[in-house]
Write a protein that holds these residues in place. Structure first.
Motif, PDB file in Angstrom:
ATOM      1  N   TYR A 208       0.823  -1.211   0.000  1.00  0.00           N
ATOM      2  CA  TYR A 208       0.000   0.000   0.000  1.00  0.00           C
ATOM      3  C   TYR A 208       0.863   1.270   0.000  1.00  0.00           C
ATOM      4  O   TYR A 208       0.529   2.251  -0.663  1.00  0.00           O
ATOM      5  CB  TYR A 208      -0.969   0.001   1.194  1.00  0.00           C
ATOM      6  N   ASP A 209       1.965   1.228   0.733  1.00  0.00           N
ATOM      7  CA  ASP A 209       2.872   2.397   0.731  1.00  0.00           C
ATOM      8  C   ASP A 209       3.364   2.697  -0.688  1.00  0.00           C
ATOM      9  O   ASP A 209       3.387   3.840  -1.131  1.00  0.00           O
ATOM     10  CB  ASP A 209       4.084   2.133   1.646  1.00  0.00           C
ATOM     11  N   ASN A 210       3.776   1.627  -1.371  1.00  0.00           N
ATOM     12  CA  ASN A 210       4.256   1.808  -2.756  1.00  0.00           C
ATOM     13  C   ASN A 210       3.133   2.284  -3.668  1.00  0.00           C
ATOM     14  O   ASN A 210       3.340   3.135  -4.541  1.00  0.00           O
ATOM     15  CB  ASN A 210       4.828   0.490  -3.292  1.00  0.00           C
ATOM     16  N   TYR A 211       1.963   1.688  -3.464  1.00  0.00           N
ATOM     17  CA  TYR A 211       0.802   2.044  -4.281  1.00  0.00           C
ATOM     18  C   TYR A 211       0.490   3.542  -4.139  1.00  0.00           C
ATOM     19  O   TYR A 211       0.329   4.256  -5.143  1.00  0.00           O
ATOM     20  CB  TYR A 211      -0.392   1.181  -3.857  1.00  0.00           C
ATOM     21  N   VAL A 212       0.448   4.015  -2.904  1.00  0.00           N
ATOM     22  CA  VAL A 212       0.136   5.432  -2.657  1.00  0.00           C
ATOM     23  C   VAL A 212       1.233   6.322  -3.238  1.00  0.00           C
ATOM     24  O   VAL A 212       0.950   7.363  -3.841  1.00  0.00           O
ATOM     25  CB  VAL A 212      -0.035   5.684  -1.139  1.00  0.00           C
ATOM     26  N   ARG A 213       2.474   5.880  -3.069  1.00  0.00           N
ATOM     27  CA  ARG A 213       3.590   6.676  -3.599  1.00  0.00           C
ATOM     28  C   ARG A 213       3.484   6.818  -5.122  1.00  0.00           C
ATOM     29  O   ARG A 213       3.649   7.903  -5.679  1.00  0.00           O
ATOM     30  CB  ARG A 213       4.902   5.981  -3.221  1.00  0.00           C
ATOM     31  N   LEU A 214       3.170   5.704  -5.795  1.00  0.00           N
ATOM     32  CA  LEU A 214       3.045   5.739  -7.255  1.00  0.00           C
ATOM     33  C   LEU A 214       1.845   6.586  -7.684  1.00  0.00           C
ATOM     34  O   LEU A 214       1.903   7.310  -8.680  1.00  0.00           O
ATOM     35  CB  LEU A 214       2.928   4.315  -7.803  1.00  0.00           C
ATOM     36  N   CYS A 215       0.757   6.479  -6.906  1.00  0.00           N
ATOM     37  CA  CYS A 215      -0.421   7.315  -7.204  1.00  0.00           C
ATOM     38  C   CYS A 215      -0.044   8.790  -7.087  1.00  0.00           C
ATOM     39  O   CYS A 215      -0.397   9.606  -7.948  1.00  0.00           O
ATOM     40  CB  CYS A 215      -1.562   7.006  -6.227  1.00  0.00           C
ATOM     41  N   ASN A 216       0.676   9.124  -6.026  1.00  0.00           N
ATOM     42  CA  ASN A 216       1.076  10.523  -5.813  1.00  0.00           C
ATOM     43  C   ASN A 216       1.961  11.028  -6.951  1.00  0.00           C
ATOM     44  O   ASN A 216       1.824  12.165  -7.400  1.00  0.00           O
ATOM     45  CB  ASN A 216       1.813  10.669  -4.476  1.00  0.00           C
ATOM     46  N   GLU A 217       2.870  10.153  -7.393  1.00  0.00           N
ATOM     47  CA  GLU A 217       3.754  10.548  -8.506  1.00  0.00           C
ATOM     48  C   GLU A 217       2.945  10.911  -9.743  1.00  0.00           C
ATOM     49  O   GLU A 217       3.321  11.764 -10.531  1.00  0.00           O
ATOM     50  CB  GLU A 217       4.706   9.397  -8.854  1.00  0.00           C
ATOM     51  N   GLN A 218       1.815  10.186  -9.920  1.00  0.00           N
ATOM     52  CA  GLN A 218       0.973  10.434 -11.096  1.00  0.00           C
ATOM     53  C   GLN A 218      -0.042  11.538 -10.838  1.00  0.00           C
ATOM     54  O   GLN A 218      -0.814  11.894 -11.735  1.00  0.00           O
ATOM     55  CB  GLN A 218       0.230   9.153 -11.490  1.00  0.00           C
ATOM     56  N   GLY A 219      -0.111  11.982  -9.586  1.00  0.00           N
ATOM     57  CA  GLY A 219      -1.082  13.020  -9.237  1.00  0.00           C
ATOM     58  C   GLY A 219      -2.505  12.499  -9.218  1.00  0.00           C
ATOM     59  O   GLY A 219      -3.445  13.237  -9.525  1.00  0.00           O
ATOM     60  N   GLU A 220      -2.649  11.230  -8.866  1.00  0.00           N
ATOM     61  CA  GLU A 220      -3.984  10.634  -8.814  1.00  0.00           C
ATOM     62  C   GLU A 220      -4.226  10.018  -7.440  1.00  0.00           C
ATOM     63  O   GLU A 220      -3.294   9.602  -6.757  1.00  0.00           O
ATOM     64  CB  GLU A 220      -4.122   9.549  -9.885  1.00  0.00           C
ATOM     65  N   GLY A 221      -5.480   9.946  -7.072  1.00  0.00           N
ATOM     66  CA  GLY A 221      -5.826   9.362  -5.786  1.00  0.00           C
ATOM     67  C   GLY A 221      -5.887   7.840  -5.852  1.00  0.00           C
ATOM     68  O   GLY A 221      -6.122   7.275  -6.927  1.00  0.00           O
TER      69      GLY A 221
END
Lengths: 78, 130
Positions: B3-16
């Protein structure tokens, strides 16, 4: 050089196979020096698209695209 | 770790997280379950990894995630390879004795589709001797 439909090339409308990946048209040279433009019947539902696609195929014939040195990416604008 | 990685990747893309969950075809409530420690199914993991351009190992924390710039570069190289493969197949068909043709290909057309369509064309037209 201008080519004349029905003399230098022929247009055939037929159902293309599903999921063929084309834009709905192809052109092939015939043994007698004429060309056949094959058009997907599905394009008949969109006259504007059908016309632009048909024009694209005619340009292949008029521009001598089977025999010139242009790369395929330029010919097909991939 | 997932989940940490998932959120980090989402943030990089600017998506929730819920937006991306929906984009990969799962219910938006899945992101909430993941935040509480549950893991996606294997098929969903693959979809998420593909979406972000990372491996499942990177997504799960088994491998280090490459910098975004490097991932983008790899994706562009992959696309260039796909396009050059399509071009090569179309060029070969333009010059192939007995079955010459020019196809108006979409950008997504594959080499396999070119070959199948060439077979179909040869059946329909009887091939050509040009």
């Amino acid at each position: 050089m201008k080519y004349i439909a029905g003399a230098d090339y022929y247009v055939h409308w037929l159902p293309f196979p599903e999921d063929n990946g084309t834009d709905g048209a192809a052109v092939v040279p015939n043994d007698d020096g004429t060309f056949s433009i094959l058009m997907d019947e599905k394009l008949l539902q969109n006259a504007k698209k059908a016309y632009t696609t048909y024009q694209h195929e005619v340009c292949h014939i008029e521009d001598d695209d089977f025999y010139n040195e242009k790369p395929i990416s330029e010919i097909e604008k991939i | 770790m997932f989940y940490d990685n998932y959120v980090r990747l989402c943030n990089e893309q600017g998506e929730g997280p819920t937006v991306v969950a929906k984009k990969v075809g799962v219910d938006k409530s899945a992101a909430s379950r993941w935040s509480k420690g549950s893991l996606p199914r294997d098929t969903t993991l693959v979809k998420i990894a593909d979406y972000f351009g990372v491996t499942v190992g990177e997504l799960m924390g088994d491998e280090q995630i490459k910098p975004e710039t490097e991932r983008v570069g790899e994706k562009e190289t992959e696309n260039a390879t796909i396009n050059s493969g399509l071009e090569a197949a179309l060029e070969a068909l333009r010059n192939q004795p007995g079955r010459r043709a020019l196809l108006s290909a979409t950008k997504n057309m594959t080499e396999a589709q070119v070959l199948r369509f060439a077979d179909w064309l040869a059946d329909v037209t009887g091939g050509n001797k040009d």
